[in-house]
Motif scaffolding. Structure first.
Motif, PDB file in Angstrom:
ATOM      1  N   ASP A  10       9.020  -3.933  39.138  1.00 15.84           N
ATOM      2  CA  ASP A  10       8.300  -2.546  39.280  1.00 15.84           C
ATOM      3  C   ASP A  10       8.383  -2.266  40.954  1.00 15.84           C
ATOM      4  OD1 ASP A  10       7.658  -2.369  36.446  1.00 15.84           O
ATOM      5  OD2 ASP A  10       5.707  -2.712  36.915  1.00 15.84           O
ATOM      6  N   GLU A  14      10.617   0.701  42.166  1.00 17.43           N
ATOM      7  CA  GLU A  14       9.876   1.735  43.282  1.00 17.43           C
ATOM      8  C   GLU A  14      10.672   1.966  44.501  1.00 17.43           C
ATOM      9  OE1 GLU A  14       5.584   2.532  44.994  1.00 17.43           O
ATOM     10  OE2 GLU A  14       5.751   0.945  43.655  1.00 17.43           O
ATOM     11  N   ARG A  17      13.836   3.830  44.197  1.00 23.36           N
ATOM     12  CA  ARG A  17      13.455   5.342  44.137  1.00 23.36           C
ATOM     13  C   ARG A  17      13.239   5.753  45.792  1.00 23.36           C
ATOM     14  NH1 ARG A  17       8.888   7.833  44.451  1.00 23.36           N
ATOM     15  NH2 ARG A  17       7.580   5.860  43.762  1.00 23.36           N
ATOM     16  N   ARG A  30       4.810   0.533  51.292  1.00 28.20           N
ATOM     17  CA  ARG A  30       4.503  -0.221  49.995  1.00 28.20           C
ATOM     18  C   ARG A  30       5.038  -1.662  50.163  1.00 28.20           C
ATOM     19  NH1 ARG A  30       3.293  -2.552  46.279  1.00 28.20           N
ATOM     20  NH2 ARG A  30       3.892  -2.034  44.046  1.00 28.20           N
TER      21      ARG A  30
END
Length: 188
Positions: A10, A14, A17, A30
């Motif tokens: 994930d 992410e 993206r 992040r």
């Protein structure tokens, strides 16, 4: 017992993206801040995670330049990442380093011979980006960046000094230093 693999996957999705959308600051946050960003990007590269994602890898370089992450930028250059390829947002790493006021990255890119006259989506060179940013996104390092670029041979377009002198620059000291740099470069 937690299954770590889906969470790691994930995070990778992410990251892809964020790189695709140019959310560079959000990506760094992040990944855990500057140290987390440096470690994660280089670890993913070393383990081949970017092998089938050349555009994402190019954007990771651009991201590192924008954020001022010299260690990551240098690692990626040493790994033969094209410093001019990550342009999904219209700027490459050199333009972003100039815009963001990242002098150490500017020095690295000059040292590595990255072309100065490459244009961004607006038709501006790295020097043009630095001058524009010194007015509209001012950072204390912009005067030094412009001095480095000029010393490295950046082309000063005709009328640049006149344009510069008409600008309302947030720092009077930067305005004077940059005008002096431009004047000295144009002196016979």
């Amino acid at each position: 017992v937690f299954n770590i693999a889906p969470m790691a996957n994930d995070l990778w999705k992410e990251t892809l993206r964020h790189l695709d959308e140019g959310n560079f600051t959000a990506l760094e946050e992040r990944l855990g801040g500057p140290k987390g960003f440096n470690k994660q990007i280089t670890d993913w590269h070393k383990t081949g995670r970017f092998a089938d994602q050349p555009e994402a890898l190019a954007e990771a370089f651009t991201c590192a330049c924008m954020l001022g992450r010299v260690t990551t930028a240098e690692y990626l250059l040493d790994s033969n990442v094209d410093p001019l390829a990550g342009t999904k947002t219209g700027l490459n790493g050199f333009h972003y380093a100039a815009s963001s006021g990242n002098l150490a990255v500017i020095k690295l890119l000059i040292e590595r011979g990255v072309p100065l006259e490459i244009e961004n989506m607006y038709g501006g060179t790295v020097l043009g980006q630095a001058l524009w940013s010194a007015v509209f996104e001012h950072k204390a390092s912009h005067a030094d960046i412009i001095s480095e670029l000029v010393a490295a041979g950046a082309v000063i377009e005709p009328g640049t000094l006149e344009w510069w002198e008409q600008q309302d620059v947030p720092s009077k000291e930067a305005k004077l230093l940059i005008a002096e740099t431009l004047r000295n470069a144009q002196a016979p």
